[in-house]
Design a protein around this motif. Structure first.
Motif, PDB file in Angstrom:
ATOM      1  N   VAL A 129      13.141   9.308  -2.009  1.00 19.04           N
ATOM      2  CA  VAL A 129      14.176   8.836  -1.065  1.00 19.04           C
ATOM      3  C   VAL A 129      13.797   7.549  -0.260  1.00 19.04           C
ATOM      4  N   ALA A 130      12.176   7.450   0.061  1.00 22.59           N
ATOM      5  CA  ALA A 130      11.769   6.340   0.644  1.00 22.59           C
ATOM      6  C   ALA A 130      11.762   5.088  -0.124  1.00 22.59           C
ATOM      7  N   GLY A 131      11.199   5.438  -1.394  1.00 23.05           N
ATOM      8  CA  GLY A 131      11.147   4.443  -2.343  1.00 23.05           C
ATOM      9  C   GLY A 131      12.704   3.894  -2.562  1.00 23.05           C
ATOM     10  N   LEU A 132      13.647   4.743  -2.952  1.00 20.61           N
ATOM     11  CA  LEU A 132      15.127   4.145  -3.132  1.00 20.61           C
ATOM     12  C   LEU A 132      15.735   3.499  -2.066  1.00 20.61           C
ATOM     13  N   TRP A 133      15.226   4.030  -0.758  1.00 19.13           N
ATOM     14  CA  TRP A 133      15.516   3.144   0.452  1.00 19.13           C
ATOM     15  C   TRP A 133      15.136   1.719   0.445  1.00 19.13           C
ATOM     16  N   VAL A 134      13.795   1.471  -0.228  1.00 17.12           N
ATOM     17  CA  VAL A 134      12.966   0.448   0.050  1.00 17.12           C
ATOM     18  C   VAL A 134      13.765  -0.412  -1.159  1.00 17.12           C
ATOM     19  N   ASP A 190       0.848  -1.171  -0.117  1.00 21.25           N
ATOM     20  CA  ASP A 190      -0.023  -0.077  -0.019  1.00 21.25           C
ATOM     21  C   ASP A 190       1.026   1.303   0.158  1.00 21.25           C
ATOM     22  N   CYS A 191       1.958   1.153   0.840  1.00 17.90           N
ATOM     23  CA  CYS A 191       2.893   2.298   0.703  1.00 17.90           C
ATOM     24  C   CYS A 191       3.390   2.772  -0.653  1.00 17.90           C
ATOM     25  N   ALA A 192       3.960   1.432  -1.162  1.00 15.39           N
ATOM     26  CA  ALA A 192       4.471   1.791  -2.542  1.00 15.39           C
ATOM     27  C   ALA A 192       3.634   2.227  -3.533  1.00 15.39           C
ATOM     28  N   THR A 193       2.154   2.022  -3.523  1.00 15.43           N
ATOM     29  CA  THR A 193       1.232   2.314  -4.462  1.00 15.43           C
ATOM     30  C   THR A 193       0.859   3.955  -4.102  1.00 15.43           C
ATOM     31  N   ALA A 194       0.918   4.130  -2.857  1.00 20.54           N
ATOM     32  CA  ALA A 194       0.571   5.697  -2.290  1.00 20.54           C
ATOM     33  C   ALA A 194       1.943   6.521  -2.768  1.00 20.54           C
ATOM     34  N   ALA A 195       3.226   6.002  -2.714  1.00 17.83           N
ATOM     35  CA  ALA A 195       4.247   6.591  -2.923  1.00 17.83           C
ATOM     36  C   ALA A 195       4.195   7.117  -4.636  1.00 17.83           C
ATOM     37  N   ARG A 196       3.851   6.083  -5.392  1.00 22.26           N
ATOM     38  CA  ARG A 196       3.679   6.500  -6.739  1.00 22.26           C
ATOM     39  C   ARG A 196       2.896   7.260  -7.306  1.00 22.26           C
ATOM     40  N   ARG A 197       1.366   7.244  -6.420  1.00 23.15           N
ATOM     41  CA  ARG A 197       0.567   8.019  -6.810  1.00 23.15           C
ATOM     42  C   ARG A 197       0.818   9.475  -6.273  1.00 23.15           C
ATOM     43  N   LEU A 254       7.791   7.056   8.125  1.00 22.09           N
ATOM     44  CA  LEU A 254       8.290   8.319   8.566  1.00 22.09           C
ATOM     45  C   LEU A 254       8.200   9.216   7.267  1.00 22.09           C
ATOM     46  N   ALA A 255       8.404   8.830   5.932  1.00 20.31           N
ATOM     47  CA  ALA A 255       8.460   9.610   4.789  1.00 20.31           C
ATOM     48  C   ALA A 255       7.197  10.007   4.452  1.00 20.31           C
ATOM     49  N   LEU A 256       6.204   9.235   4.643  1.00 11.48           N
ATOM     50  CA  LEU A 256       4.779   9.528   4.471  1.00 11.48           C
ATOM     51  C   LEU A 256       4.282  10.478   5.379  1.00 11.48           C
ATOM     52  N   ARG A 257       4.858  10.366   6.937  1.00  6.54           N
ATOM     53  CA  ARG A 257       4.128  11.385   7.812  1.00  6.54           C
ATOM     54  C   ARG A 257       4.855  12.695   7.431  1.00  6.54           C
ATOM     55  N   TYR A 258       6.221  12.683   7.071  1.00  5.07           N
ATOM     56  CA  TYR A 258       6.882  13.960   6.553  1.00  5.07           C
ATOM     57  C   TYR A 258       5.910  14.540   5.413  1.00  5.07           C
ATOM     58  N   ALA A 259       5.730  13.703   4.413  1.00  7.51           N
ATOM     59  CA  ALA A 259       4.979  14.363   3.230  1.00  7.51           C
ATOM     60  C   ALA A 259       3.470  14.730   3.482  1.00  7.51           C
ATOM     61  N   ALA A 260       2.784  13.928   4.706  1.00 10.28           N
ATOM     62  CA  ALA A 260       1.721  14.197   4.916  1.00 10.28           C
ATOM     63  C   ALA A 260       1.419  15.662   5.610  1.00 10.28           C
ATOM     64  N   ARG A 261       2.604  16.172   6.125  1.00  9.05           N
ATOM     65  CA  ARG A 261       2.337  17.453   6.801  1.00  9.05           C
ATOM     66  C   ARG A 261       2.619  18.526   5.739  1.00  9.05           C
ATOM     67  N   ARG A 262       3.036  18.152   4.743  1.00 11.56           N
ATOM     68  CA  ARG A 262       3.018  19.151   3.443  1.00 11.56           C
ATOM     69  C   ARG A 262       2.074  19.128   2.329  1.00 11.56           C
ATOM     70  N   VAL A 263       1.191  17.877   2.376  1.00 15.84           N
ATOM     71  CA  VAL A 263       0.224  17.717   1.308  1.00 15.84           C
ATOM     72  C   VAL A 263      -1.139  17.646   2.062  1.00 15.84           C
ATOM     73  N   PRO A 264      -2.036  18.192   1.370  1.00 17.03           N
ATOM     74  CA  PRO A 264      -3.428  18.209   1.927  1.00 17.03           C
ATOM     75  C   PRO A 264      -3.939  16.857   2.123  1.00 17.03           C
ATOM     76  N   ARG A 265      -4.552  16.738   3.289  1.00 19.91           N
ATOM     77  CA  ARG A 265      -4.915  15.378   3.743  1.00 19.91           C
ATOM     78  C   ARG A 265      -5.798  14.561   2.852  1.00 19.91           C
ATOM     79  N   GLU A 266      -6.806  15.449   2.114  1.00 16.30           N
ATOM     80  CA  GLU A 266      -7.581  14.617   1.105  1.00 16.30           C
ATOM     81  C   GLU A 266      -6.696  14.084   0.189  1.00 16.30           C
ATOM     82  N   VAL A 267      -5.447  14.711  -0.377  1.00 13.83           N
ATOM     83  CA  VAL A 267      -4.677  14.236  -1.447  1.00 13.83           C
ATOM     84  C   VAL A 267      -4.050  12.914  -0.831  1.00 13.83           C
ATOM     85  N   LEU A 268      -3.443  12.993   0.153  1.00  8.89           N
ATOM     86  CA  LEU A 268      -2.900  11.872   0.603  1.00  8.89           C
ATOM     87  C   LEU A 268      -4.188  10.539   0.921  1.00  8.89           C
ATOM     88  N   LEU A 269      -5.075  10.811   1.275  1.00  7.20           N
ATOM     89  CA  LEU A 269      -6.193   9.833   1.656  1.00  7.20           C
ATOM     90  C   LEU A 269      -6.653   9.121   0.422  1.00  7.20           C
TER      91      LEU A 269
END
Length: 130
Positions: free
Chosen positions: A67-72, A43-50, A97-112
């Motif tokens: 960076v999170a994708g490269l780590w994986v 699910d994280c990989a799909t969300a990161a791609r989107r 951690l990367a998704l949480r960092y991104a979530a603080r900069r991205v509107p919540r509805e976009v992340l959901l």
């Protein structure tokens, strides 16, 4: 030289097989914590791609997701991938951690909207809305 190639090929096969097991477990396990944990990395990989492709996501958040994708994808891990169950834990932590960092900069509805799995899992990761 041939021995090194054999080791690298074997390690790559084990990593791919472990990813396959996670995907299989995410689909076959009954609903519950084990299924949620198995479904989290795909699910994280799909969300990161989107998120990477979404124009509403700021550049800093996209960099964190890449960076999170490269780590994986990196064969070098803090916890070796071939260890059952605990192998992917460092990947899960970095992605979370990367998704949480991104979530603080991205509107919540976009992340959901980018999250393909259970919304309660990503909402738990994000915390309460501000």
């Amino acid at each position: 030289m041939r021995d090194w190639l054999l080791w690298i090929g074997t390690a790559a096969a084990v990593v791919v097989a472990s990813w396959g097991v996670l995907v299989l477990l995410a689909r076959r396990l009954p609903p519950g914590l084990a299924r949620d944990l198995a479904a989290f990395p795909p699910d994280c990989a799909t969300a990161a791609r989107r998120l990477r492709k979404d124009p509403r996501v700021p550049r800093g958040a996209k960099v964190a997701v890449v960076v999170a994708g490269l780590w994986v994808a990196s064969p070098i891990d803090l916890i070796p991938e071939f260890l059952p169950v605990v192998g992917p834990l460092d990947d899960v932590v970095v992605v979370a951690l990367a998704l949480r960092y991104a979530a603080r900069r991205v509107p919540r509805e976009v992340l959901l909207a980018a999250w393909p799995g259970e919304t309660r899992l990503v909402e738990r990761l994000l915390g309460p809305p501000r």
